[in-house]
Write a protein that holds these residues in place. Structure first.
Motif, PDB file in Angstrom:
ATOM      1  N   GLN A 195      24.436  48.851   8.095  1.00 59.20           N
ATOM      2  CA  GLN A 195      23.382  49.175   7.142  1.00 59.20           C
ATOM      3  C   GLN A 195      22.854  47.917   6.441  1.00 59.20           C
ATOM      4  OE1 GLN A 195      25.686  52.603   5.281  1.00 59.20           O
ATOM      5  NE2 GLN A 195      23.618  53.432   5.199  1.00 59.20           N
ATOM      6  N   GLN A 196      23.782  47.048   6.030  1.00 59.17           N
ATOM      7  CA  GLN A 196      23.363  45.795   5.389  1.00 59.17           C
ATOM      8  C   GLN A 196      22.521  44.951   6.338  1.00 59.17           C
ATOM      9  OE1 GLN A 196      26.410  47.126   5.499  1.00 59.17           O
ATOM     10  NE2 GLN A 196      27.698  46.496   3.761  1.00 59.17           N
ATOM     11  N   LEU A 197      22.919  44.937   7.617  1.00 63.06           N
ATOM     12  CA  LEU A 197      22.179  44.151   8.606  1.00 63.06           C
ATOM     13  C   LEU A 197      20.765  44.699   8.776  1.00 63.06           C
ATOM     14  CD1 LEU A 197      22.010  41.983  10.785  1.00 63.06           C
ATOM     15  CD2 LEU A 197      22.934  43.640  12.411  1.00 63.06           C
ATOM     16  N   SER A 198      20.625  46.020   8.825  1.00 66.41           N
ATOM     17  CA  SER A 198      19.306  46.628   8.974  1.00 66.41           C
ATOM     18  C   SER A 198      18.387  46.227   7.811  1.00 66.41           C
ATOM     19  CB  SER A 198      19.431  48.148   9.044  1.00 66.41           C
ATOM     20  OG  SER A 198      18.192  48.743   9.353  1.00 66.41           O
ATOM     21  N   ILE A 199      18.935  46.219   6.606  1.00 70.68           N
ATOM     22  CA  ILE A 199      18.147  45.808   5.435  1.00 70.68           C
ATOM     23  C   ILE A 199      17.779  44.333   5.519  1.00 70.68           C
ATOM     24  CG2 ILE A 199      18.217  45.492   2.924  1.00 70.68           C
ATOM     25  CD1 ILE A 199      19.997  48.016   2.807  1.00 70.68           C
ATOM     26  N   MET A 200      18.744  43.497   5.904  1.00 73.27           N
ATOM     27  CA  MET A 200      18.486  42.059   6.026  1.00 73.27           C
ATOM     28  C   MET A 200      17.405  41.781   7.062  1.00 73.27           C
ATOM     29  SD  MET A 200      22.436  40.699   5.885  1.00 73.27           S
ATOM     30  CE  MET A 200      22.022  39.220   6.787  1.00 73.27           C
ATOM     31  N   VAL A 201      17.485  42.475   8.200  1.00 73.02           N
ATOM     32  CA  VAL A 201      16.487  42.300   9.260  1.00 73.02           C
ATOM     33  C   VAL A 201      15.108  42.659   8.745  1.00 73.02           C
ATOM     34  CG1 VAL A 201      15.665  43.295  11.434  1.00 73.02           C
ATOM     35  CG2 VAL A 201      18.038  42.558  11.223  1.00 73.02           C
ATOM     36  N   GLY A 202      15.002  43.779   8.033  1.00 74.04           N
ATOM     37  CA  GLY A 202      13.717  44.188   7.473  1.00 74.04           C
ATOM     38  C   GLY A 202      13.149  43.163   6.521  1.00 74.04           C
ATOM     39  N   VAL A 203      14.010  42.606   5.668  1.00 77.43           N
ATOM     40  CA  VAL A 203      13.570  41.588   4.705  1.00 77.43           C
ATOM     41  C   VAL A 203      13.058  40.348   5.433  1.00 77.43           C
ATOM     42  CG1 VAL A 203      14.336  39.991   2.905  1.00 77.43           C
ATOM     43  CG2 VAL A 203      15.041  42.397   2.827  1.00 77.43           C
ATOM     44  N   ILE A 258      -1.927  41.980  12.146  1.00 75.65           N
ATOM     45  CA  ILE A 258      -0.579  41.673  12.612  1.00 75.65           C
ATOM     46  C   ILE A 258       0.448  41.624  11.473  1.00 75.65           C
ATOM     47  CG2 ILE A 258       0.865  39.943  13.765  1.00 75.65           C
ATOM     48  CD1 ILE A 258      -1.630  39.252  15.459  1.00 75.65           C
ATOM     49  N   PRO A 259       0.188  40.903  10.357  1.00 77.68           N
ATOM     50  CA  PRO A 259       1.170  40.899   9.260  1.00 77.68           C
ATOM     51  C   PRO A 259       1.422  42.286   8.688  1.00 77.68           C
ATOM     52  CG  PRO A 259      -0.434  39.137   8.967  1.00 77.68           C
ATOM     53  CD  PRO A 259      -0.952  40.015  10.054  1.00 77.68           C
ATOM     54  N   VAL A 260       0.378  43.118   8.642  1.00 73.99           N
ATOM     55  CA  VAL A 260       0.530  44.475   8.103  1.00 73.99           C
ATOM     56  C   VAL A 260       1.498  45.280   8.962  1.00 73.99           C
ATOM     57  CG1 VAL A 260      -0.672  46.640   7.585  1.00 73.99           C
ATOM     58  CG2 VAL A 260      -1.781  44.451   7.092  1.00 73.99           C
ATOM     59  N   VAL A 261       1.322  45.200  10.282  1.00 71.56           N
ATOM     60  CA  VAL A 261       2.215  45.923  11.196  1.00 71.56           C
ATOM     61  C   VAL A 261       3.636  45.398  11.082  1.00 71.56           C
ATOM     62  CG1 VAL A 261       2.703  46.421  13.623  1.00 71.56           C
ATOM     63  CG2 VAL A 261       0.345  46.480  12.784  1.00 71.56           C
ATOM     64  N   THR A 262       3.783  44.076  10.978  1.00 72.61           N
ATOM     65  CA  THR A 262       5.115  43.478  10.845  1.00 72.61           C
ATOM     66  C   THR A 262       5.800  43.965   9.575  1.00 72.61           C
ATOM     67  OG1 THR A 262       4.284  41.502  11.976  1.00 72.61           O
ATOM     68  CG2 THR A 262       6.403  41.313  10.848  1.00 72.61           C
ATOM     69  N   VAL A 263       5.060  44.039   8.479  1.00 73.75           N
ATOM     70  CA  VAL A 263       5.623  44.530   7.214  1.00 73.75           C
ATOM     71  C   VAL A 263       6.029  45.993   7.345  1.00 73.75           C
ATOM     72  CG1 VAL A 263       5.059  45.105   4.820  1.00 73.75           C
ATOM     73  CG2 VAL A 263       4.435  42.875   5.735  1.00 73.75           C
ATOM     74  N   ILE A 264       5.223  46.807   8.014  1.00 72.00           N
ATOM     75  CA  ILE A 264       5.548  48.227   8.196  1.00 72.00           C
ATOM     76  C   ILE A 264       6.846  48.383   8.976  1.00 72.00           C
ATOM     77  CG2 ILE A 264       4.838  50.359   9.353  1.00 72.00           C
ATOM     78  CD1 ILE A 264       1.939  49.597   8.675  1.00 72.00           C
ATOM     79  N   GLY A 282       9.210  46.104   9.331  1.00 73.81           N
ATOM     80  CA  GLY A 282      10.290  45.596   8.487  1.00 73.81           C
ATOM     81  C   GLY A 282      10.714  46.622   7.451  1.00 73.81           C
ATOM     82  N   THR A 283       9.741  47.324   6.874  1.00 78.62           N
ATOM     83  CA  THR A 283      10.040  48.375   5.885  1.00 78.62           C
ATOM     84  C   THR A 283      10.839  49.503   6.507  1.00 78.62           C
ATOM     85  OG1 THR A 283       8.000  47.844   4.670  1.00 78.62           O
ATOM     86  CG2 THR A 283       9.010  49.992   4.240  1.00 78.62           C
ATOM     87  N   ARG A 315      15.870  52.426   6.991  1.00 79.72           N
ATOM     88  CA  ARG A 315      16.947  52.884   7.870  1.00 79.72           C
ATOM     89  C   ARG A 315      18.299  52.435   7.333  1.00 79.72           C
ATOM     90  NH1 ARG A 315      16.597  55.338  12.579  1.00 79.72           N
ATOM     91  NH2 ARG A 315      18.258  55.177  14.142  1.00 79.72           N
ATOM     92  N   GLY A 316      18.344  51.227   6.800  1.00 81.86           N
ATOM     93  CA  GLY A 316      19.590  50.709   6.253  1.00 81.86           C
ATOM     94  C   GLY A 316      19.981  51.333   4.931  1.00 81.86           C
ATOM     95  N   MET A 317      19.032  51.873   4.191  1.00 78.56           N
ATOM     96  CA  MET A 317      19.316  52.437   2.874  1.00 78.56           C
ATOM     97  C   MET A 317      19.991  53.812   2.956  1.00 78.56           C
ATOM     98  SD  MET A 317      15.851  51.306   0.834  1.00 78.56           S
ATOM     99  CE  MET A 317      16.336  52.081  -0.715  1.00 78.56           C
ATOM    100  N   GLY A 318      19.870  54.480   4.107  1.00 79.15           N
ATOM    101  CA  GLY A 318      20.541  55.769   4.267  1.00 79.15           C
ATOM    102  C   GLY A 318      20.085  56.816   3.264  1.00 79.15           C
ATOM    103  N   LEU A 319      18.777  57.083   3.214  1.00 79.92           N
ATOM    104  CA  LEU A 319      18.224  58.000   2.229  1.00 79.92           C
ATOM    105  C   LEU A 319      18.249  59.463   2.681  1.00 79.92           C
ATOM    106  CD1 LEU A 319      15.124  55.875   1.138  1.00 79.92           C
ATOM    107  CD2 LEU A 319      17.341  56.050  -0.008  1.00 79.92           C
TER     108      LEU A 319
END
Length: 233
Positions: free
Chosen positions: A73-81, A194-200, A202-203, A208-212
């Protein structure tokens, strides 16, 4: 998250036309035969997919280490950031600090190898051009590699990067066939997407990592990724 890889590659390909398009346009293709030209172009793409898949294997294995350490989960968040940072930090910042300097010698050899292959006109040269092209530094490929890292096993890491590579094929093929067919104004507008899609994307990794406990987007348990050797009894 595999579904995002192809879409990311498709959007990234508009950037690829500007960066790698000249390589595609200068490929030593046989222009006398449409069938042979298509087959040679496929060899070039096969070389790129081989490079991307190899990188996916390496980063998938690295991700497995995080998984075994219980850090999925931490890795998923780090990857998104990291993906979001790649999208929003100006490219000139990366150029200023030259993060690729430790591998500058390798990159120089890759570029030198590309030059040698362009002087040849055989099928193996086209495959090698694609292979070497796939290893050239690119911010969007780096972002995709973070996605492969988050897959947390080798097969899915390979699949993620292969799908990313497949997404780039249509635009680069069009560049090889039609040359510089996009106007500067239209290309500039696409670059802003392109940056918009990358941010989406990443989000999505962060969620996914936050487990909501949101189905398909942010599962509430720890089964965020496909596990090998699952017990199906």
């Amino acid at each position: 998250m595999l579904y995002s890889a192809f879409f990311f590659g498709l959007i990234s390909s508009f950037h690829c036309v500007g960066m790698c398009g000249p390589i595609a346009m200068m490929l030593p293709l046989d222009r006398s035969s449409q069938a042979k030209k298509t087959a040679q172009l496929l060899l070039y793409h096969l070389g790129r997919l081989t490079a991307y898949s190899t990188l996916g294997l390496i980063f998938g294995l690295l991700g497995k280490g995080f998984y075994l350490a219980g850090m999925q989960q931490q890795l998923s968040i780090m990857v998104g950031v990291f993906m979001i940072l790649i999208a929003i930090v100006p490219e000139k910042v990366f150029m200023k600090y030259n993060f690729s300097r430790p591998v500058y010698t390798i990159i120089s050899k890759v570029k030198s190898g590309l030059g040698k292959q362009f002087r040849k006109k055989n099928n193996s040269a086209l495959f090698l051009i694609g292979l070497l092209n796939g290893f050239l530094p690119c911010g969007l490929v780096y972002a995709a590699l973070f996605g492969a890292l988050a897959m947390q096993n080798a097969p899915l890491g390979i699949a993620y990067m292969a799908l990313y590579g497949l997404g780039t094929i249509p635009m680069l093929s069009a560049a090889a066939y039609a040359g510089s067919f996009l106007s500067n104004g239209f290309r500039s507008k696409l670059q802003k997407v392109i940056p918009v899609v990358t941010v989406i994307i990443g989000t999505l990794f962060i969620l996914r990592g936050m487990g909501l406990d949101v189905i398909y987007v942010s599962p509430g348990d720890m089964s965020l990724f496909v596990k090998s050797g699952a017990d199906c009894r």
